[in-house]
Design a protein around this motif. Structure first.
Motif, PDB file in Angstrom:
ATOM      1  N   ASP A   8       0.090  -1.492  -3.822  1.00  0.00           N
ATOM      2  CA  ASP A   8       1.476  -1.875  -3.575  1.00  0.00           C
ATOM      3  C   ASP A   8       1.547  -2.941  -2.478  1.00  0.00           C
ATOM      4  O   ASP A   8       0.617  -3.110  -1.692  1.00  0.00           O
ATOM      5  N   ASP A   9       2.657  -3.641  -2.426  1.00  0.00           N
ATOM      6  CA  ASP A   9       2.913  -4.611  -1.374  1.00  0.00           C
ATOM      7  C   ASP A   9       3.346  -3.889  -0.105  1.00  0.00           C
ATOM      8  O   ASP A   9       3.784  -2.740  -0.157  1.00  0.00           O
TER       9      ASP A   9
ATOM     10  N   ARG B  18       6.951  -3.103  -3.964  1.00  0.00           N
ATOM     11  CA  ARG B  18       7.071  -4.294  -4.810  1.00  0.00           C
ATOM     12  C   ARG B  18       8.329  -4.194  -5.671  1.00  0.00           C
ATOM     13  O   ARG B  18       9.099  -5.148  -5.807  1.00  0.00           O
TER      14      ARG B  18
END
Length: 193
Positions: free
Chosen positions: A77-78, A174
């Motif tokens: 994930d971001d 995200r």
């Protein structure tokens, strides 16, 4: 006030602004309703899509939500978007149950800020093997809070659907960041229209 539909086509799952301080989201989920209810109320199951924490499931019962958003999806994930860095750590939200009618309706006051609580209501309507879940969040204090709660609920409900369906949940941050940008545009268009 008439509803401002924050969506582009009828099959879109985006939130509906039903009043200046209220959003509503609907999701079809795999049933039965009792199973969905467990994901709304049992800490270990709720922690898989929203937040853990205890709930005294009766009117005026205390509740807490313990958020761990960074742990909701895969490691690829971001990072959280600007302004939400603190939300990647554990965060405690306290509240109070205002309605509990298993497995049809759950509502609680959500003490997000020091001024006034907002209200979150979950309604479950069984339809065959599926359940229509309606989430209504009212008394949202500001536009900035609206731009946090709206993509937040959208993302959390995507996580819930994935968990109930046995699918891999989407990357939380995200998804949230993309939806936040989209909701910011939709809200701006609604304010102009």
């Amino acid at each position: 006030m008439t509803e401002t539909v924050l969506l582009s086509k009828p099959t879109d799952e985006h939130a509906v602004l039903t009043a200046p301080d209220t959003i509503r989201l609907e999701r079809w989920l795999p049933g039965p309703a009792e199973r969905v209810w467990r994901y709304l109320t049992e800490p270990d199951l709720r922690a898989q899509w929203l937040a853990g924490g205890t709930m005294a499931l009766h009117k005026d019962g205390p509740m807490e939500l313990v958020f761990h958003n960074a742990q909701l999806s895969s490691a690829d994930d971001d990072p959280p978007p600007a302004g939400f860095e603190g939300a990647s750590r554990e965060h405690l939200m306290q509240g109070r149950i205002i309605e509990c009618d298993p497995p049809r309706q759950l509502a609680y006051l959500w003490f997000h800020d020091a001024t006034a609580p907002s209200e979150v209501r979950f309604e479950l309507a069984p339809r065959g093997e599926r359940v229509l879940l309606t989430v209504t969040h009212t008394r949202i204090a500001s536009r900035e809070a609206m731009l946090s709660f709206t993509p937040g609920w959208h993302t959390h409900l995507a996580m819930l659907r994935a968990r109930l369906s046995g699918d891999m949940p989407p990357p939380f941050w995200r998804t949230f960041a993309s939806l936040r940008a989209e909701y910011a545009k939709r809200l701006a268009q609604g304010e102009q229209g």
